[in-house]
Design a protein around this motif. Structure first.
Motif, PDB file in Angstrom:
ATOM      1  N   VAL A  30       0.874  -1.167   0.000  1.00  0.00           N
ATOM      2  CA  VAL A  30       0.000   0.000   0.000  1.00  0.00           C
ATOM      3  C   VAL A  30       0.912   1.218   0.000  1.00  0.00           C
ATOM      4  N   THR A  33      -0.158   7.093  -0.521  1.00  0.00           N
ATOM      5  CA  THR A  33      -1.457   7.743  -0.735  1.00  0.00           C
ATOM      6  C   THR A  33      -2.624   6.756  -0.662  1.00  0.00           C
ATOM      7  N   GLY A  34      -2.346   5.510  -0.258  1.00  0.00           N
ATOM      8  CA  GLY A  34      -3.398   4.550   0.045  1.00  0.00           C
ATOM      9  C   GLY A  34      -3.802   3.565  -1.027  1.00  0.00           C
TER      10      GLY A  34
END
Length: 125
Positions: A30, A33-34
């Motif tokens: 991940v 920024t996700g």
């Protein structure tokens, strides 16, 4: 790397498809920024999928095909059949031999759940 809409659906699909070739579970990352990315490593090659970093919807590249080298004509068919059984769509001619300028090659074509065009390929010799 190609884009994916649903990470878990895509992971299940490619675990089954790439499992035919002997690839194991992907490395999952991940980013800051996700977005989730999956990386399958096998025989010195890497194939990866990612949620789009720009937040836009996944699109496919018109005219692009990702090819996976198969060890036999039978594996070309198996790759196709496993893909279709796991949410892929069969496209073009049925899996089998094709005569071309490079001689006979065994090919299968399908799209993944996001519509990316994939080819299983075996060149005898």
């Amino acid at each position: 790397m190609i884009g994916c809409t649903d990470v878990e659906k895509t992971k299940k699909f490619y675990n089954a498809v790439l499992g035919v070739l002997g690839a194991g579970e992907p490395f999952e990352h991940v980013n800051d920024t996700g977005q989730t990315r999956l990386f399958w490593n096998h025989n010195g090659d890497t194939f990866s999928v990612s949620q789009p970093i720009n937040g836009e919807p996944v699109t496919t590249a018109n005219g692009s095909t990702i090819g996976f080298k198969c060890d036999s004509p039978e594996q070309v068919v198996e790759l196709h059949d496993v893909a279709v059984a796991n949410g892929g769509t069969s496209i073009e001619d049925p899996p089998g031999p094709r005569e071309g300028s490079m001689g006979v090659m065994h090919l299968s074509y399908f799209t993944d759940p996001d519509g990316h065009k994939i080819c299983g390929i075996h060149r005898p010799g």
